[in-house]
Design a protein around this motif. Structure first.
Motif, mmCIF file in Angstrom:
data_model
loop_
_atom_site.group_PDB
_atom_site.id
_atom_site.type_symbol
_atom_site.label_atom_id
_atom_site.label_comp_id
_atom_site.label_asym_id
_atom_site.label_seq_id
_atom_site.Cartn_x
_atom_site.Cartn_y
_atom_site.Cartn_z
ATOM 1 N N TYR A 137 -7.199 9.745 7.643
ATOM 2 C CA TYR A 137 -6.201 8.690 7.458
ATOM 3 C C TYR A 137 -4.813 9.290 7.247
ATOM 4 O O TYR A 137 -3.827 8.807 7.814
ATOM 5 C CB TYR A 137 -6.574 7.798 6.270
ATOM 6 C CG TYR A 137 -5.513 6.791 5.923
ATOM 7 C CD1 TYR A 137 -5.226 5.730 6.777
ATOM 8 C CD2 TYR A 137 -4.772 6.911 4.754
ATOM 9 C CE1 TYR A 137 -4.226 4.810 6.474
ATOM 10 C CE2 TYR A 137 -3.769 5.999 4.441
ATOM 11 C CZ TYR A 137 -3.516 4.946 5.299
ATOM 12 O OH TYR A 137 -2.532 4.050 4.989
ATOM 13 N N LEU A 138 -4.723 10.349 6.445
ATOM 14 C CA LEU A 138 -3.425 10.955 6.170
ATOM 15 C C LEU A 138 -2.800 11.618 7.390
ATOM 16 O O LEU A 138 -1.615 11.920 7.387
ATOM 17 C CB LEU A 138 -3.537 11.962 5.018
ATOM 18 C CG LEU A 138 -3.731 11.315 3.647
ATOM 19 C CD1 LEU A 138 -3.995 12.382 2.595
ATOM 20 C CD2 LEU A 138 -2.531 10.469 3.267
ATOM 21 N N SER A 139 -3.590 11.830 8.443
ATOM 22 C CA SER A 139 -3.034 12.405 9.663
ATOM 23 C C SER A 139 -2.533 11.311 10.618
ATOM 24 O O SER A 139 -1.904 11.618 11.630
ATOM 25 C CB SER A 139 -4.065 13.295 10.361
ATOM 26 O OG SER A 139 -5.122 12.508 10.866
ATOM 27 N N GLU A 170 3.044 7.367 6.408
ATOM 28 C CA GLU A 170 3.981 6.407 5.811
ATOM 29 C C GLU A 170 3.547 6.040 4.397
ATOM 30 O O GLU A 170 4.380 5.948 3.489
ATOM 31 C CB GLU A 170 4.077 5.151 6.676
ATOM 32 C CG GLU A 170 4.850 5.350 7.955
ATOM 33 C CD GLU A 170 4.836 4.110 8.839
ATOM 34 O OE1 GLU A 170 4.680 2.984 8.306
ATOM 35 O OE2 GLU A 170 4.979 4.263 10.065
ATOM 36 N N SER A 171 2.251 5.844 4.209
ATOM 37 C CA SER A 171 1.723 5.488 2.891
ATOM 38 C C SER A 171 1.979 6.602 1.887
ATOM 39 O O SER A 171 2.392 6.347 0.748
ATOM 40 C CB SER A 171 0.226 5.205 2.990
ATOM 41 O OG SER A 171 -0.314 4.931 1.725
ATOM 42 N N LYS A 172 1.761 7.840 2.305
ATOM 43 C CA LYS A 172 1.993 8.976 1.414
ATOM 44 C C LYS A 172 3.467 9.074 1.039
ATOM 45 O O LYS A 172 3.814 9.284 -0.123
ATOM 46 C CB LYS A 172 1.524 10.274 2.068
ATOM 47 C CG LYS A 172 1.645 11.475 1.155
ATOM 48 C CD LYS A 172 1.042 12.719 1.764
ATOM 49 C CE LYS A 172 1.161 13.880 0.791
ATOM 50 N NZ LYS A 172 0.524 15.075 1.287
ATOM 51 N N ARG A 175 -15.943 10.468 2.206
ATOM 52 C CA ARG A 175 -14.697 9.836 1.779
ATOM 53 C C ARG A 175 -13.543 10.843 1.827
ATOM 54 O O ARG A 175 -12.421 10.489 2.182
ATOM 55 C CB ARG A 175 -14.853 9.229 0.390
ATOM 56 C CG ARG A 175 -15.849 8.059 0.404
ATOM 57 C CD ARG A 175 -15.873 7.307 -0.883
ATOM 58 N NE ARG A 175 -14.606 6.657 -1.175
ATOM 59 C CZ ARG A 175 -14.204 5.494 -0.673
ATOM 60 N NH1 ARG A 175 -14.975 4.851 0.182
ATOM 61 N NH2 ARG A 175 -13.054 4.979 -1.017
ATOM 62 N N VAL A 176 -13.827 12.103 1.483
ATOM 63 C CA VAL A 176 -12.805 13.142 1.567
ATOM 64 C C VAL A 176 -12.350 13.279 3.022
ATOM 65 O O VAL A 176 -11.148 13.324 3.308
ATOM 66 C CB VAL A 176 -13.337 14.493 1.022
ATOM 67 C CG1 VAL A 176 -12.386 15.628 1.330
ATOM 68 C CG2 VAL A 176 -13.601 14.383 -0.476
ATOM 69 N N GLN A 177 -13.297 13.310 3.930
ATOM 70 C CA GLN A 177 -12.978 13.426 5.357
ATOM 71 C C GLN A 177 -12.219 12.201 5.843
ATOM 72 O O GLN A 177 -11.241 12.323 6.590
ATOM 73 C CB GLN A 177 -14.256 13.612 6.186
ATOM 74 C CG GLN A 177 -14.008 13.801 7.666
ATOM 75 C CD GLN A 177 -13.195 15.036 7.997
ATOM 76 O OE1 GLN A 177 -13.250 16.034 7.293
ATOM 77 N NE2 GLN A 177 -12.410 14.969 9.058
ATOM 78 N N ALA A 178 -12.618 11.022 5.420
ATOM 79 C CA ALA A 178 -11.930 9.794 5.828
ATOM 80 C C ALA A 178 -10.477 9.794 5.337
ATOM 81 O O ALA A 178 -9.564 9.403 6.078
ATOM 82 C CB ALA A 178 -12.667 8.568 5.297
ATOM 83 N N ARG A 179 -10.249 10.253 4.097
ATOM 84 C CA ARG A 179 -8.879 10.337 3.569
ATOM 85 C C ARG A 179 -8.052 11.326 4.386
ATOM 86 O O ARG A 179 -6.894 11.062 4.721
ATOM 87 C CB ARG A 179 -8.879 10.767 2.095
ATOM 88 C CG ARG A 179 -9.019 9.636 1.129
ATOM 89 C CD ARG A 179 -8.681 10.044 -0.292
ATOM 90 N NE ARG A 179 -9.310 11.251 -0.771
ATOM 91 C CZ ARG A 179 -10.532 11.318 -1.299
ATOM 92 N NH1 ARG A 179 -11.258 10.239 -1.420
ATOM 93 N NH2 ARG A 179 -11.000 12.468 -1.706
ATOM 94 N N LYS A 180 -8.667 12.463 4.702
ATOM 95 C CA LYS A 180 -7.974 13.494 5.480
ATOM 96 C C LYS A 180 -7.572 12.933 6.851
ATOM 97 O O LYS A 180 -6.439 13.128 7.299
ATOM 98 C CB LYS A 180 -8.886 14.708 5.638
ATOM 99 C CG LYS A 180 -8.254 15.877 6.336
ATOM 100 C CD LYS A 180 -9.203 17.056 6.387
ATOM 101 C CE LYS A 180 -8.592 18.219 7.132
ATOM 102 N NZ LYS A 180 -9.512 19.353 7.240
#
Length: 151
Positions: free
Chosen positions: A62-64, A70-72, A55-60
């Motif tokens: 996604y944030l790229s 845009e979400s951030k 999940r940490v990797q998936a978030r990383k």
């Protein structure tokens, strides 16, 4: 269709496919009540789930993406809009550090100099801070809550 929980006659679209006996409103209310009653269990569950390496990797990842960026930015804008006083104090504190009026110290709990943040017990005193590492800052808020004047 009639909901077995509330007893009201409702349109079939107001029931989940997997549970045609209880309406969506009653299911949601039951889930909210369960989480509220077992909040410590669910907080621990959420923490463990969030720290799962996949999940940490998936978030990383996604944030790229553009959507993640845009979400951030949307989250940051919303925080600034909803917390104007806190935001102003963060800026004041940052400027005081930059200008040498305030010097970052060690964590007042463990003595580390790693990832130190300025904790404000009272936002009416912007330069009256307690220096805490990120871990102890989080712990402080767990123990003392997130009141209006707490950060």
């Amino acid at each position: 269709m009639k909901c077995k929980s509330c007893g009201l006659e409702k349109d079939p679209s107001l029931f989940y496919e997997s549970d045609k006996k209880t309406c969506k409103d009653c299911v949601k209310a039951r889930v909210r009540k369960n989480r509220e009653e077992r909040i410590e269990y669910y907080r621990e569950f959420d923490r463990n789930r969030a720290n799962n390496p996949e999940r940490v990797q998936a978030r990383k990842e996604y944030l790229s993406t553009e959507a993640g960026k845009e979400s951030k930015q949307k989250t940051i804008r919303k925080y600034k809009e909803n917390n104007p006083k806190k935001r102003a104090i963060h800026i004041t504190t940052g400027n005081a550090i930059r200008d040498g009026k305030l010097t970052k110290g060690l964590c007042e709990v463990c003595g580390t100099d790693d990832n130190i943040v300025a904790h404000h017990c009272d936002y009416d005193k912007p330069l009256d801070v307690t220096w805490l590492c990120a871990i102890h800052h989080t712990e402080w808020h767990k123990e003392n809550g997130e009141g209006e004047n707490a950060h």
